[in-house]
Design a protein around this motif. Structure first.
Motif, PDB file in Angstrom:
ATOM      1  N   ASN A   1       0.828  -1.207   0.000  1.00  0.00           N
ATOM      2  CA  ASN A   1       0.000   0.000   0.000  1.00  0.00           C
ATOM      3  C   ASN A   1       0.863   1.258   0.000  1.00  0.00           C
ATOM      4  O   ASN A   1       0.586   2.205  -0.727  1.00  0.00           O
TER       5      ASN A   1
ATOM      6  N   LEU B   1       0.760   4.114  -2.790  1.00  0.00           N
ATOM      7  CA  LEU B   1       0.247   5.431  -2.386  1.00  0.00           C
ATOM      8  C   LEU B   1       1.347   6.497  -2.340  1.00  0.00           C
ATOM      9  O   LEU B   1       1.051   7.680  -2.159  1.00  0.00           O
TER      10      LEU B   1
ATOM     11  N   SER C   1      -5.828   9.512  -4.705  1.00  0.00           N
ATOM     12  CA  SER C   1      -5.117   8.549  -3.856  1.00  0.00           C
ATOM     13  C   SER C   1      -4.795   9.137  -2.480  1.00  0.00           C
ATOM     14  O   SER C   1      -4.746   8.412  -1.485  1.00  0.00           O
ATOM     15  N   ASP C   2      -4.581  10.472  -2.429  1.00  0.00           N
ATOM     16  CA  ASP C   2      -4.304  11.074  -1.122  1.00  0.00           C
ATOM     17  C   ASP C   2      -5.540  11.056  -0.227  1.00  0.00           C
ATOM     18  O   ASP C   2      -5.442  10.850   0.978  1.00  0.00           O
TER      19      ASP C   2
ATOM     20  N   PHE D   1      -5.856   7.604   1.061  1.00  0.00           N
ATOM     21  CA  PHE D   1      -4.915   7.372   2.144  1.00  0.00           C
ATOM     22  C   PHE D   1      -5.471   7.919   3.467  1.00  0.00           C
ATOM     23  O   PHE D   1      -5.428   7.243   4.500  1.00  0.00           O
TER      24      PHE D   1
ATOM     25  N   THR E   1       0.517   0.982   6.521  1.00  0.00           N
ATOM     26  CA  THR E   1       0.511   1.777   5.298  1.00  0.00           C
ATOM     27  C   THR E   1       1.130   3.141   5.552  1.00  0.00           C
ATOM     28  O   THR E   1       1.956   3.624   4.777  1.00  0.00           O
TER      29      THR E   1
ATOM     30  N   ARG F   1       4.437   4.345   3.717  1.00  0.00           N
ATOM     31  CA  ARG F   1       4.278   5.470   2.800  1.00  0.00           C
ATOM     32  C   ARG F   1       5.263   6.570   3.164  1.00  0.00           C
ATOM     33  O   ARG F   1       5.932   7.140   2.300  1.00  0.00           O
TER      34      ARG F   1
END
Lengths: 321, 273
Positions: free
Chosen positions: B89, B93, B101-102, B105, B152, B156
Motif C-alpha cells: 500500500n 500510495l 489517492s491522497d 490514504f 501503510t 508510505r
C-alpha cells in the motif's frame, strides 16, 4: 540514411510498448491496494455503519431484534447514572493525563537535551514502559497502589494515607444530574499508571523536536542578549507547538478509547468511580447482551474520537500538498 | 541550551530521581515475584526477599505457557502479513499516486484511530459466519486488517523519502511496477520492515480488547490469561508479578535489543513525514 529511419521507427515502437507497460502497471498498482481498500471499506466503514444501525434498534437481548428504536438507546444512556459517571471520569482522566504527560514529557526532554552523560540509559528508562501492555501496567500498579500495602506504607510516614482506586470520594462532589461532579480520587490512581506508561511518548516527540531546532537559532538569540529562559519561552516553546498539538491529540484519543488499563487495574469500581465508556460498552454488550445499548456507547465513543482526529487528519493532508 | 555548570549537579539529581520513580515498578515486580507467598505482606512490600524463591515463576509459567504459545502463533503471521500489505500500500500510495489517492490514504488512516468497540459487534457476527470466531486465524485476520492503516502510514512515509528520479530512471530503463518494487524499494526498506515489524509485534502481543472478545479459554492469547490470573479467588501477588514479567518478556526483549527501531516506529506512527 536508412539506419537512422529504422531506429526512429524502432523508437516509436518502443514508446508504444512503454505506454502499454505504463497502463498495465497502473492496473497492477490498483490490484496491489485493492484488497486493503476493500478490507478497510468493509471492516472499518461498513462495520461502523452496521454498529450505527444496531444502536438504533431494539436488540437488547441474546436474540437479534432489528426493529427500529429511534434514539431511544442514546436517550436512556444520557439519563443513566453509570454513563453520566463515565463521562465525568473520562473528562477528568483526559485532562489530568494530558497535562501530566505533556508537562513531564517536556521537562524530561529538556533535561535530556542538556548534553548529559548516560543519555541513552536515561532515555531507555523513560521509554521502556511503552513497550509494555496496558494489562501488565494495570496488574503491576494495582499492587503498587493497593491501599492496604503498596506505596501507602511510604506515605504513611509522612502522614497521608489515600485510598487510591478503592476510594469512592469525588472532590468536590457537587450533585449534578444523577452523579457527583468533581475529581474521583480513584481516577487519579489510574492516571498515575497511565502517565507512567505514556510519558515516554511525549519525551520522544519533544526530544525529536528539540534536536530539530538548529543551534544557530539559540546562538543568535543569545547574541542578542536573551536569557536562557527567554529563549525557551519565546523561541523554543513556540517551535515545539506543532508537536504539543500532536501529542495532545494522540493522548486525547487514547483517553477517550481507554479500556485495557482500567479493566485490568480497577474495573468499573464501586459507584462506577473508575468506569469509562470502553469498559461499560464491553460489559453491557458481551456480559449483559444489551447489544443496542453497547452499540450506542460505541458510536458515542467514535464520535468523540472523531472530533479530535478528523481535523487532525485533514490538516495533515493540507500540510502535505 | 546548556545550563550553567552550577545547575548540572541539580540536573543530574533530578534525572536520577525521575529515573528511580520510573524504575520503581520494576523493583516491585522483581522483589515481589521472587518472594515466597508468606512474605507477600503489607509490611514487607518494599523489602528485598530474604531468600530467592522461583516457585511463583514456576506457577505462573505453568498457567500462562499454553496462552504464551497462542500469542506466538498469533503474532508472527499477523506481523508478517500486515507488514507485507502495508509495504504494498505504501508503495502504491507514494510512488504510483492516482487521482484521489491522497484522499484514499486519509480515509484508510482514519481506521487506526477508531475505538474498536465501534466495529466489534458486526466483527464478531462476521467471524461467526465465516467460522473463524474463537480461533487464532480469526484473530490473525483481525489484526492484519486493522493493522493496515498504521503499516501503510509507516511505509508510505518511508517510501516518500526515496527520490522520485530513481523511480523515473528505472522506468526509462524499462522496469515495471514489480521490478521497481522488488529491486529498488524492498532492498531500500529493510530497516522500514524492521521498524514496522517491531511496531506490529509489540502492538499485537499487547492487544487485549480483540483477544478477550474474539477468543475464549484455550484459544486466548497471553494477555487475557494474565488478566485472568487476578480473577481467581485469592490474589497471589507473587504469581501475578511473575506472570506480568513473563507476559511482558518478549516485547521487553525486543525493546532492549532493537529499541532504536521501536522509537523510530513510535515517531513514524504519529507524525506524518
Amino acid at each position: 540514411m536508412e539506419p537512422k529511419v529504422k531506429s526512429a521507427m524502432q523508437m516509436k515502437i518502443q514508446v508504444r510498448k512503454k505506454k502499454t507497460i505504463v497502463a498495465k502497471d497502473r492496473l497492477f498498482s490498483f490490484l496491489f491496494i485493492l484488497p486493503s481498500i476493500l478490507a478497510i471499506a468493509i471492516f472499518v466503514y461498513g462495520f461502523i455503519g452496521w454498529t450505527g444501525y444496531v444502536s438504533l434498534s431494539n436488540w437488547n437481548s441474546q436474540i437479534p431484534d432489528f426493529s427500529f428504536a429511534g434514539l431511544k438507546n442514546y436517550v436512556s444512556l444520557f439519563h443513566d447514572f453509570r454513563f453520566q459517571a463515565d463521562l465525568r471520569n473520562t473528562a477528568v482522566f483526559m485532562i489530568l493525563f494530558i497535562v501530566l504527560v505533556l508537562g513531564m514529557g517536556l521537562m524530561i526532554a529538556v533535561f535530556l537535551d542538556q548534553k548529559i552523560k548516560f543519555e541513552n540509559l536515561f532515555r531507555n528508562i523513560f521509554f521502556f514502559p511503552m513497550a509494555l501492555s496496558f494489562i501488565v501496567t494495570g496488574v503491576v500498579w494495582q499492587w503498587i497502589l493497593n491501599p492496604s500495602t503498596g506505596v501507602n506504607l511510604l506515605m504513611k510516614k509522612v502522614g497521608i494515607e489515600p485510598m487510591w482506586y478503592t476510594s469512592v470520594k469525588v472532590i468536590p462532589g457537587v450533585e449534578w444530574g444523577k452523579i457527583q461532579v468533581g475529581i474521583p480520587i480513584a481516577v487519579i490512581a489510574v492516571v498515575i499508571a497511565a502517565v507512567w506508561q505514556m510519558t515516554g511518548f511525549s519525551v520522544a516527540m519533544y526530544l525529536a523536536g528539540l534536536r530539530a531546532i538548529p543551534d544557530e537559532v539559540r546562538e543568535a538569540a543569545r547574541m542578542d542578549g536573551a536569557t536562557e529562559f527567554q529563549i525557551f519561552r519565546k523561541i523554543i516553546f513556540p517551535l515545539l507547538l506543532p508537536i504539543t498539538i500532536s501529542v495532545i491529540i494522540i493522548m486525547a484519543h487514547i483517553s477517550l478509547k481507554i479500556f485495557d488499563l482500567i479493566y485490568a487495574m480497577t474495573g468499573p469500581g464501586a459507584n462506577f468511580v473508575t468506569d469509562v465508556p470502553g469498559v461499560y460498552m464491553f460489559e453491557t454488550t458481551f456480559r449483559g447482551n444489551y447489544y443496542a445499548s453497547g452499540a450506542a456507547i460505541a458510536i458515542i465513543m467514535l464520535l468523540s474520537v472523531a472530533i479530535f482526529i478528523v481535523p487532525y487528519l485533514l490538516s495533515n493532508r493540507k500540510g502535505e500538498s | 541550551m546548556v545550563l550553567k555548570s552550577v545547575y548540572r549537579p541539580i540536573l543530574y539529581l533530578l534525572l536520577i530521581m525521575l529515573g528511580l520513580i520510573f524504575l520503581m515498578p520494576v523493583y516491585v515486580i522483581l522483589t515481589t515475584s521472587l518472594k515466597p507467598i508468606d512474605q507477600i505482606t503489607l509490611s514487607q512490600m518494599w523489602q528485598l526477599p530474604s531468600l530467592i524463591d522461583f516457585s511463583s515463576y514456576q506457577m505462573a509459567f505453568s498457567k500462562l505457557a499454553p496462552n504464551f504459545i497462542n500469542s506466538l502463533y498469533l503474532v508472527i503471521p499477523a506481523t508478517l502479513l500486515s507488514a507485507l500489505l502495508g509495504s504494498l500500500n505504501g508503495y502504491v500510495l507514494s510512488k504510483w499516486k492516482f487521482k484521489g489517492s491522497d484522499w484514499l490514504f486519509t480515509a484508510i488512516l482514519f481506521g487506526m484511530f477508531i475505538p474498536y468497540q465501534s466495529i466489534l459487534i458486526p466483527l464478531i457476527q462476521f467471524l461467526r459466519t465465516i467460522h473463524l470466531y474463537n480461533t487464532i486465524p480469526g484473530l490473525i485476520l483481525v489484526h492484519v486488517v486493522y493493522g493496515i492503516p498504521v503499516t501503510t502510514l509507516m511505509f508510505r512515509n518511508f517510501y516518500s523519502s526515496v527520490p522520485y528520479e530513481m523511480i523515473e530512471s528505472a522506468k526509462i530503463d524499462g522496469a515495471g511496477i514489480f521490478k521497481i518494487y522488488r529491486h529498488i524499494l524492498i532492498p531500500l526498506s529493510i530497516s522500514g520492515f524492521v521498524v514496522v515489524g517491531i511496531w506490529q509485534f509489540t502492538n499485537i502481543w499487547n492487544e487485549f480488547l480483540f483477544a478477550v472478545t474474539i477468543t475464549t479459554s484455550d484459544q486466548q492469547p497471553v494477555m487475557v490469561a494474565l488478566q485472568n490470573l487476578s480473577g481467581s479467588q485469592i490474589v497471589q501477588w507473587n504469581v501475578q508479578m511473575a506472570g506480568a514479567l513473563l507476559a511482558a518478556l518478549p516485547t521487553l526483549l525486543v525493546y532492549i535489543v532493537l529499541g532504536k527501531f521501536f522509537v523510530k516506529g513510535l515517531l513514524a506512527g504519529s507524525v506524518k513525514g
